[in-house]
Design an enzyme around this catalytic site. Structure first.
Site, mmCIF file in Angstrom:
data_model
loop_
_atom_site.group_PDB
_atom_site.id
_atom_site.type_symbol
_atom_site.label_atom_id
_atom_site.label_comp_id
_atom_site.label_asym_id
_atom_site.label_seq_id
_atom_site.Cartn_x
_atom_site.Cartn_y
_atom_site.Cartn_z
ATOM 1 N N CYS A 132 3.234 -21.344 16.270
ATOM 2 C CA CYS A 132 5.025 -21.604 16.634
ATOM 3 C C CYS A 132 5.807 -21.247 14.900
ATOM 4 O O CYS A 132 6.080 -20.259 15.078
ATOM 5 C CB CYS A 132 5.373 -23.329 16.779
ATOM 6 S SG CYS A 132 6.629 -23.979 17.514
ATOM 7 N N HIS A 167 0.963 -24.764 21.549
ATOM 8 C CA HIS A 167 0.163 -25.397 20.805
ATOM 9 C C HIS A 167 -1.230 -24.993 21.408
ATOM 10 O O HIS A 167 -1.408 -26.278 22.439
ATOM 11 C CB HIS A 167 1.155 -26.507 20.435
ATOM 12 C CG HIS A 167 2.442 -26.855 19.681
ATOM 13 N ND1 HIS A 167 2.329 -26.186 18.517
ATOM 14 C CD2 HIS A 167 3.159 -26.168 19.795
ATOM 15 C CE1 HIS A 167 3.182 -26.163 17.662
ATOM 16 N NE2 HIS A 167 5.068 -26.413 18.846
ATOM 17 N N GLU A 180 -3.371 -26.451 19.432
ATOM 18 C CA GLU A 180 -4.305 -28.058 19.169
ATOM 19 C C GLU A 180 -3.326 -28.707 20.021
ATOM 20 O O GLU A 180 -3.811 -30.553 19.732
ATOM 21 C CB GLU A 180 -3.283 -27.819 17.415
ATOM 22 C CG GLU A 180 -2.021 -28.436 17.057
ATOM 23 C CD GLU A 180 -1.059 -26.989 17.138
ATOM 24 O OE1 GLU A 180 -2.041 -26.404 17.690
ATOM 25 O OE2 GLU A 180 0.106 -27.716 16.825
#
Lengths: 88, 237
Positions: free
Chosen positions: B86, B203, B205
């Site tokens: 990002c 994302h 994560e």
């Protein structure tokens, strides 16, 4: 040494998508302005810079654009010496 | 395996990244501050999402000049793996470590929802644990994710198999509706020529535990772990 007022104009490259400009153009049409063919949104940075000469002031401004103020991939820039503010 | 998680003023996914690395045995994440001029002894770098320096000027523009990025540049030049997610992707593009740029979403909307991604290459330290063509469900959360690059750069990315992920439909097809920011060539993530730097808007994560709704991001961390422990040598073309 003089203190120069640099006006730095940063604009999206021609042909590149500028959704902000499009939105502004729509809003102007909604306001009743007929014939708004296109709007593109850029920015102006006013830089006060101490430099020994006008040429050097402009060259430093252009270097600043290449390093930070403009994105070479998506934006064009133009640096003009808009005035001399004072003896620095 | 030590991982430097970089925090810039305005980063907000640094703890998410830290937590994801913590979940996998073998990783030891450590925070690094943007003023740190050295990374210390680390094996990988994570550049998190967020709004570094308030996105002033352009997303990633100020962050790429911070002292820690000089160290990240050296680390990457030595072949160390660097993952930017990002805002981390935006920082990598601004720093010139990856080609192209990320512009305002043409919808002018901040898009925050799950997307589907197709794994385009397994030849990288970040994607080796996936199957080529696999479809992942991973969240995005960004306002400036429209990937653009010159025609030549796009041709290079395609020709050198450096597109890691593309936005796709649930079945893995490419359609305008499944490209949330109208990125060129449906690009969601790309690699540098040496393949040790990955930048991506989605994302991973945030997709590592069932409670988060998806675990499809785990493969990325597993790939990196395998790469670092040398059990899965990166294949050559």
């Amino acid at each position: 040494m003089k203190r120069y007022h640099l006006e730095v104009r940063v604009k999206p490259r021609p042909g590149l998508l500028d959704p902000q400009g499009k939105a502004v153009a729509h809003a102007l049409s909604d306001l009743g302005y007929a014939g708004v063919a296109d709007v593109r949104v850029g920015k102006i940075l006013d830089v006060e810079l101490d430099a020994p000469s006008e040429t050097e002031a402009r060259e430093r401004g252009e270097e600043m654009c290449r390093k930070l103020l403009a994105n070479p991939v998506t934006e064009d820039f133009e640096v003009t010496v808009a005035g001399i503010l004072e003896d620095a | 395996m030590k991982v430097a998680v970089i925090t810039f003023p305005g980063s907000n996914c640094d703890y998410d990244g830290y937590q994801a690395f913590k979940l996998l045995d073998g990783f030891e994440p450590e925070f690094r501050w943007h003023r740190d001029a050295a990374l210390g002894d680390v094996d990988a770098v994570f550049l998190p999402g967020g709004f570094s320096y308030g996105d002033y000027l352009r997303p990633g523009a100020i962050a790429h000049l911070s002292p820690v990025m000089e160290a990240v540049r050296d680390f990457a030049a030595g072949g160390g793996p660097v993952l930017g997610v990002c805002n981390g992707f935006q920082v990598l593009c601004e720093s010139g470590l990856l080609p192209g740029a990320l512009l305002r979403n043409p919808s002018l909307r901040f898009r925050s929802h799950d997307v589907h991604l197709r794994v385009e290459t397994t030849r990288s330290p970040f994607t080796s644990a996936y199957e080529k063509g696999a479809v992942l469900r991973i969240p995005i959360a960004h306002g400036d994710g429209h990937y653009t690059a010159s025609k030549e750069e796009l041709a290079e990315l395609e020709g050198e198999d450096r597109i890691a992920f593309r936005y796709c439909t649930t079945e893995g097809g490419l359609a305008p509706e499944s490209n949330p920011n109208h990125s060129e060539h449906h690009i969601a993530g790309i690699l540098n020529p040496a393949r040790n730097i990955l930048g991506m808007m989605p994302h991973p994560e945030r997709a590592v535990e069932d409670i988060l709704g998806s675990t499809d991001g785990l493969g990325l961390f597993e790939s990196l772990r395998a790469h670092l422990s040398g059990t899965l040598a990166t294949q050559t073309p």
